[in-house]
Design a protein around this motif. Structure first.
Motif, short mmCIF file in Angstrom:
data_model
loop_
_atom_site.label_atom_id
_atom_site.label_comp_id
_atom_site.label_asym_id
_atom_site.label_seq_id
_atom_site.Cartn_x
_atom_site.Cartn_y
_atom_site.Cartn_z
N GLY A 17 0.81 -1.21 0.00
CA GLY A 17 0.00 0.00 0.00
C GLY A 17 0.84 1.26 0.00
N VAL A 18 1.98 1.22 0.69
CA VAL A 18 2.76 2.44 0.89
C VAL A 18 3.78 2.68 -0.22
N VAL A 19 4.44 1.59 -0.66
CA VAL A 19 5.50 1.74 -1.69
C VAL A 19 4.95 2.41 -2.93
N GLU A 20 3.73 2.03 -3.27
CA GLU A 20 3.02 2.60 -4.40
C GLU A 20 3.08 4.14 -4.39
N TYR A 21 2.80 4.72 -3.22
CA TYR A 21 2.76 6.18 -3.13
C TYR A 21 4.16 6.76 -3.05
N CYS A 22 5.11 5.96 -2.55
CA CYS A 22 6.50 6.43 -2.54
C CYS A 22 7.01 6.57 -3.98
N VAL A 23 6.58 5.66 -4.86
CA VAL A 23 6.95 5.77 -6.27
C VAL A 23 6.37 7.06 -6.84
N LEU A 24 5.09 7.31 -6.56
CA LEU A 24 4.47 8.53 -7.06
C LEU A 24 5.21 9.76 -6.52
N ALA A 25 5.58 9.72 -5.24
CA ALA A 25 6.26 10.86 -4.62
C ALA A 25 7.62 11.10 -5.28
N GLY A 65 -3.54 4.84 -14.51
CA GLY A 65 -3.50 6.22 -14.99
C GLY A 65 -2.79 7.17 -14.04
N HIS A 66 -2.08 6.60 -13.04
CA HIS A 66 -1.37 7.46 -12.09
C HIS A 66 -0.01 7.89 -12.62
N GLU A 88 -3.86 12.80 -12.38
CA GLU A 88 -4.62 11.86 -11.56
C GLU A 88 -3.72 11.29 -10.45
N GLY A 89 -2.48 10.96 -10.82
CA GLY A 89 -1.53 10.43 -9.86
C GLY A 89 -1.22 11.45 -8.78
N GLU A 90 -1.11 12.68 -9.20
CA GLU A 90 -0.81 13.75 -8.24
C GLU A 90 -1.95 13.89 -7.22
N ARG A 91 -3.18 13.82 -7.73
CA ARG A 91 -4.35 13.91 -6.83
C ARG A 91 -4.36 12.76 -5.83
N ALA A 92 -4.11 11.53 -6.37
CA ALA A 92 -4.12 10.34 -5.50
C ALA A 92 -3.04 10.47 -4.43
N LEU A 93 -1.89 11.00 -4.83
CA LEU A 93 -0.77 11.14 -3.91
C LEU A 93 -1.11 12.15 -2.80
N GLN A 95 -4.00 12.98 -1.69
CA GLN A 95 -5.02 12.37 -0.84
C GLN A 95 -4.38 11.38 0.14
N PHE A 96 -3.47 10.56 -0.41
CA PHE A 96 -2.79 9.59 0.44
C PHE A 96 -1.98 10.30 1.52
N GLN A 97 -1.31 11.36 1.12
CA GLN A 97 -0.43 12.05 2.05
C GLN A 97 -1.20 12.59 3.26
N ARG A 98 -2.39 13.16 2.99
CA ARG A 98 -3.21 13.65 4.11
C ARG A 98 -3.61 12.50 5.03
N ALA A 99 -4.08 11.40 4.39
CA ALA A 99 -4.52 10.25 5.20
C ALA A 99 -3.35 9.64 5.97
N TRP A 100 -2.21 9.58 5.30
CA TRP A 100 -1.03 8.97 5.90
C TRP A 100 -0.57 9.74 7.13
#
Lengths: 116, 209
Positions: A17-25, A65-66, A88-93, A95-100
């Motif tokens: 779950g987390v690595v995914e967003y680290c790639v986006l970051a 599409g991220h 889209e990826g930026e938006r998802a990131l 969102q994740f960052q706030r939740a994280w």
């Protein structure tokens, strides 16, 4: 043995779950190619257990599409796939960052005995 | 030697991912190959131990394939009931039909068995499209029956009508060469019918082992 396995399974799920967003970051600072993404993630202790597992993740993020990939000539050797963050990826990131941050602070609080 | 290590590794990754959608598989294998190139380019004159180390850091092909299945929602191939049923029904239609007229269902039952076998073959996620095509086309299934029945009567004897002046002995309608060819074709059809499911079973077993 069973406990250890269960523990590592949880780690794997959490990782997924987390690595995914680290790639986006990582891609927020600009487009780059797979090997570079893997090397930068691997520099973080405990982030990547097997380098090769990042590639299926890149395929997944592209399908979602991220991120988007394009072929670019490289100075050394054959052309490479370069990955770039999409809107889209930026938006998802974001969102994740706030939740994280909320989640992390909450977990830290509980672990340190001050929560709840 | 060192190139061999990389080739072996990529070969194992390919085998682990044979059932993946074509594009996903190509993308992942290409990216891993590129990763190996980059990793080795950083260490010119890498020793065998260096290469083994680099491949170990990338991870076991089975581990990468498992991660890809989890990330991309690709089911793990299984040698389950559906697969066994498909491999039994496919040849049953082809071999039984030409030999036996079943008291129930006549010739239709084996042909239906073959059709059900084909449906199961295509529904199962266990085989690649190429293997499914082989299973459908090489296993002639219901086709073996009509083919054999169509060809065999052409080998019957033709007798001149009685009472005619030029009446002679009965002659076969086709030459012995043609008869041999028909026989050979029948043998090929039956052998292919039996061999194809065996090959499909072995490939699947190798993959699920």
């Amino acid at each position: 043995m069973v406990e250890a396995e269960r523990g590592s399974q949880h780690t794997t799920q959490l990782h997924r779950g987390v690595v995914e967003y680290c790639v986006l970051a990582l891609l927020r600072s600009g487009e780059t190619y797979g090997f570079d993404i893997v090397r930068r993630l691997s520099a973080v202790d405990g982030m990547v257990t097997s380098e090769g597992t990042i590639y299926p993740l890149l395929t997944r993020l592209r399908k979602d599409g991220h991120i988007r990939s394009t072929w670019r000539e490289s100075s050394s050797g054959p052309p490479r796939r370069y990955y770039r963050l999409t809107e889209e990826g930026e938006r998802a990131l974001a969102q994740f960052q706030r939740a994280w941050v909320r989640f992390r602070d909450g977990v830290d609080g509980v672990l340190e005995g001050g929560g709840a | 030697m060192t190139g061999q290590l990389v080739d072996d590794y990529v070969g194992r990754l390919r085998r682990e991912t044979t059932d993946f959608p074509h594009g996903d598989r190509r993308e992942i294998v290409e990216e891993i190959e590129e990763h190996i190139r980059e990793a080795l380019a950083e260490r010119p004159g890498a020793s065998e131990a260096d290469i083994r180390g680099a491949l170990a850091r990338i991870g076991e092909p089975a581990e990468i394939a498992a991660e890809a299945r989890a990330r991309l929602g690709i089911p793990t191939p299984r040698f389950g009931g559906m697969e066994i049923a498909a491999l039994i029904l496919l040849p049953v239609g082809a071999v039984v039909a030409p030999l036996i007229y079943l008291p129930i269902g006549g010739y239709a039952a084996p042909i239906i068995a073959w059709v059900v076998g084909v449906v199961l073959l295509w529904v199962s996620p266990a085989w690649t499209v190429r293997e499914k095509l082989a299973g459908t086309l090489i296993v002639p299934g219901g086709l073996a029956l009509p083919l054999t029945l169509l060809l065999v009567p052409s080998g019957r004897l033709i007798c001149p009508r009685a009472g005619r002046l030029d009446a002679g002995p009965c002659r076969p309608s086709v030459s012995p060469t043609v008869e041999t060819l028909i026989g050979a074709l029948a043998v090929v059809l039956i052998v292919a019918t039996i061999v194809t499911p065996v090959v499909l079973a072995r490939r699947l077993r190798a993959r699920t082992a």
